[in-house]
Design an enzyme around this catalytic site. Structure first.
Site, short mmCIF file in Angstrom:
data_model
loop_
_atom_site.label_atom_id
_atom_site.label_comp_id
_atom_site.label_asym_id
_atom_site.label_seq_id
_atom_site.Cartn_x
_atom_site.Cartn_y
_atom_site.Cartn_z
N GLY A 62 24.71 60.70 -20.92
CA GLY A 62 26.08 60.23 -20.80
C GLY A 62 26.50 59.48 -22.06
O GLY A 62 25.67 58.93 -22.78
N HIS A 65 27.00 54.84 -24.80
CA HIS A 65 25.82 54.12 -25.29
C HIS A 65 25.77 54.11 -26.82
O HIS A 65 24.72 53.91 -27.40
CB HIS A 65 24.54 54.79 -24.76
CG HIS A 65 24.52 54.92 -23.28
ND1 HIS A 65 24.67 53.84 -22.45
CD2 HIS A 65 24.40 56.00 -22.47
CE1 HIS A 65 24.63 54.25 -21.19
NE2 HIS A 65 24.49 55.56 -21.17
N HIS A 226 24.39 51.48 -17.38
CA HIS A 226 25.65 52.10 -16.94
C HIS A 226 26.50 51.14 -16.15
O HIS A 226 27.37 51.55 -15.40
CB HIS A 226 25.36 53.32 -16.08
CG HIS A 226 24.41 54.26 -16.72
ND1 HIS A 226 23.08 54.29 -16.41
CD2 HIS A 226 24.59 55.16 -17.71
CE1 HIS A 226 22.48 55.20 -17.15
NE2 HIS A 226 23.37 55.73 -17.95
N ASP A 410 41.47 26.28 -39.74
CA ASP A 410 40.49 26.77 -38.78
C ASP A 410 39.96 25.67 -37.88
O ASP A 410 38.94 25.86 -37.20
CB ASP A 410 39.34 27.48 -39.51
CG ASP A 410 38.70 26.59 -40.54
OD1 ASP A 410 39.20 25.47 -40.75
OD2 ASP A 410 37.70 27.00 -41.14
#
Ligand SMILES: Nc1ncnc2c1ncn2[C@@H]1O[C@H](COP(=O)(O)OP(=O)(O)OP(=O)(O)O)[C@@H](O)[C@H]1O
Length: 594
Positions: A62, A65, A226, A410
């Protein structure tokens, strides 16, 4: 609460094909088969099936990844990667197309992560390919160590450890070994590796809402890749604790998943799951290595850290530990052109640290040791009072400065100045030679240089060094107000020279330049020095306030829109005016009470 996360995608259905198109644009060594959207296969551009004289290594699964698996296609690693839709096994046609595209007379090895869909689709494709005359072997990788030994038929899941199997197999194939030998090496490698993952967040499939399954302050241990739930949910711990736990699970003698015992040599793979910064992954690596060495008695021969087999945008990591011997190390060290295999991790390790180089011996000055005088001269007393007041004022102003800097920079101006002020207060007690103003100013610069950092840190170091040099020109032991004014002038000139700013640029100079003008004017007019200092401090404050109406031409504020700038003064200028004014008031007070 579930939420829709922001994604830089077009149609959620196109993410895999668009990923492949982008990938191929980057790497001239890669191509893809023209079978979109059903056939999604990335392959080596220099391999043409019928003529390929090495064993082809094919993997996939799948998508979601990335960079696995397509990013590991290249000479010395995968010959082709078959990409399914997100978290869905590729179909048989796609796998067959990949096999046909890259498999020559030597055959191909399919390396499959252990998921039912992948086993079935790759399995059927292998059978079909064999019936077409191809030599095909398949190795299934199940490296997951999080769950107890499975009772059913599903077996352990394939995780990031699979990449090490890809590398071993790819290097073996590159040597020209026959299929049976390549498959045997891959199988052996797959039996040597164990992996466990930890997630801090759940990933979002394209076009879906993100589940907030974990909630704040929780982590999930032993998850798959997953987004499926992990083996356990626990309170988030410092990473050292998490790493120790994960390593214990992988190496657990109870499950005995990997044949690693004290004295073994291992390689380590720290894998980010998609949303974990490299900084955190390196912290994990820095903890895991000594933990393996000292707690588990293992020699760590190689460390690979990066986001290799991700789970879309999941925050978290997995650790894989593989038992290594020279044969495996040789395979892992072998060159590869796969774009995402980490470079620079091969070879034996020199000592981690080497000494900081010293300046050449002829340029080393014998440093005199400084100390605070036992008895302060009147001038030393005044100097101490002024420094203490100025530094204390900066300490007290930290939050205000940060707040202003949050709007126009910042947000760290107060913290930066605070660090310098605290160091000055501490160092002054220990060793500032307060009866010697020039050396004291030099030491203030040294304290600042040691701790402050940031733009203001280096500017104040320059400021002090220039003031010191000017004060040093004065041969007399007493430093007069005129000498101080000259020193301030030299310091401002140096800051302006190196920082590139002048009056009106919305910087700390907009406090200091008016202060200098007023000081000189009042001293030339014959004012009492303490009074002149006070008037000069008022000019500094007015100058700092006036920065609200200035367009920024230096520092980070340059990037901030005008309407935001108009709402706050420049924090650096406010800090300069504040310490200057505090010093002036303290000096005046000292004179009044003397
Ligand atoms: N070129 C310059 N000359 C003089 N002062 C400057 C210059 N650039 C910035 N400053 C001053 O530095 C102040 C900001 O200091 P600070 O240490 O917060 O820097 P920074 O921009 O956050 O940089 P860093 O990323 O290095 O922390 C500004 O408010 C301004 O007064």
């Amino acid at each position: 609460m579930d939420f829709q996360s922001k994604k830089l995608i077009n149609d959620p259905n196109d993410v895999v094909t668009e990923f492949i198109e982008g990938l191929i644009e980057n790497y001239p060594g890669l191509q893809y088969l023209d079978g979109f959207p059903e056939v999604k296969v990335v392959l080596r551009a220099d391999v043409s099936g019928a003529k390929y004289d090495k064993v082809a290594i094919i993997s996939g699964g799948g998508s979601g990844h990335e960079p696995a698996h397509a990013g590991f296609v290249g000479e010395g690693m995968l010959t082709a990667a078959i990409c399914g839709d997100v978290f869905a096994s590729p179909n048989v046609d796609s796998i067959l197309a990949g096999i046909r595209a890259v498999t020559g007379p030597m055959g191909c090895l399919l390396i499959v992560k252990n998921y039912t869909g992948d086993r079935l689709n790759f399995g059927l494709a292998a059978e079909q390919a064999k019936s077409e005359g191809y030599k095909v072997e398949m190795v299934i990788v199940g490296d997951d160590c999080a769950l107890p030994p499975p009772r059913g038929i599903a077996g352990r899941r394939g995780l990031a450890g699979t990449l090490l199997v890809h590398k071993v197999a790819g290097a073996a194939a590159a040597c020209g070994l026959p299929l049976a030998d390549v498959a045997a090496e891959a199988k052996r490698a797959s039996e040597m590796v164990g992996t466990m993952g930890v997630a801090l967040s759940v990933c979002t499939s394209p076009g879906q809402v993100t589940s907030d399954r974990l909630g704040p302050g929780k982590m999930e241990l032993g998850l798959g890749i997953h987004g499926e739930p992990g083996a356990a949910v626990a309170d988030l711990q410092p990473v050292d604790v998490v790493v120790s736990h994960v390593l214990k699970e992988i190496l657990s003698p109870e499950t005995n998943y990997v044949p690693i015992t004290r004295g073994s040599r291992v390689v380590l793979l720290i894998n980010g799951l998609g949303a974990t910064p490299l900084m955190e992954l390196m912290i994990i690596a820095g903890k895991a290595v000594p933990e393996l060495q000292l707690e588990h008695g293992l020699a760590v021969d190689r460390v690979y850290t990066g986001s290799f087999m991700t789970s879309l945008d999941m925050a978290g990591f997995s650790i894989s530990v593989m038992k290594a011997d020279q044969a495996i190390l040789d395979r892992l060290d072998a060159p590869t052109k796969a774009p995402n295999w980490p470079v620079g991790a091969e070879g034996n390790r020199p000592p981690a640290k080497i000494p900081v180089p010293l300046p050449p011996s002829h340029s080393i000055k014998i440093e005199k040791t400084l100390s605070r005088p036992e008895k302060l001269s009147p001038q030393g007393h005044i100097l101490e009072t002024a420094i203490e007041a100025a530094a204390t004022e900066v300490v007290n102003l930290r939050d205000n400065l940060n707040e202003w800097d949050n709007k126009v920079g910042d947000g760290d101006c107060g913290s930066t100045m605070f660090r310098g002020a605290v160091a000055i207060l501490e160092d002054m007690k220990k060793y500032y030679p307060l009866n010697d103003p020039a050396e004291t100013v030099n030491e203030i610069g040294a304290s600042i240089g040691r701790v402050m950092g940031g733009t203001s840190g280096i500017l104040y170091s320059i400021f002090c060094k220039a003031a010191y040099a000017k004060l040093k020109e004065n041969a007399e032991s007493v430093v007069t107000a005129i000498h101080w004014a000259d020193a301030l002038e030299a310091a401002i000139a140096a800051v302006s020279k190196y920082g590139g700013a002048s009056a009106g640029y919305r910087t700390l100079l907009d406090a200091l330049i008016p202060a200098l003008s007023a000081l000189k004017e009042r001293l030339n007019a014959g004012d009492d020095p303490a009074d002149a200092f006070i008037i000069s401090a008022e000019a500094a404050s007015a100058g700092a306030e006036s920065t609200k109406h200035m367009q920024a031409q230096a520092g980070r504020s340059t990037y901030v829109p005008g309407d935001i700038l108009a709402s706050v003064p420049d924090p650096g200028a406010m800090a300069a005016a504040a310490w200057y004014r505090a010093a002036a008031l303290a000096v005046k007070e000292k004179y009044n009470t003397a």
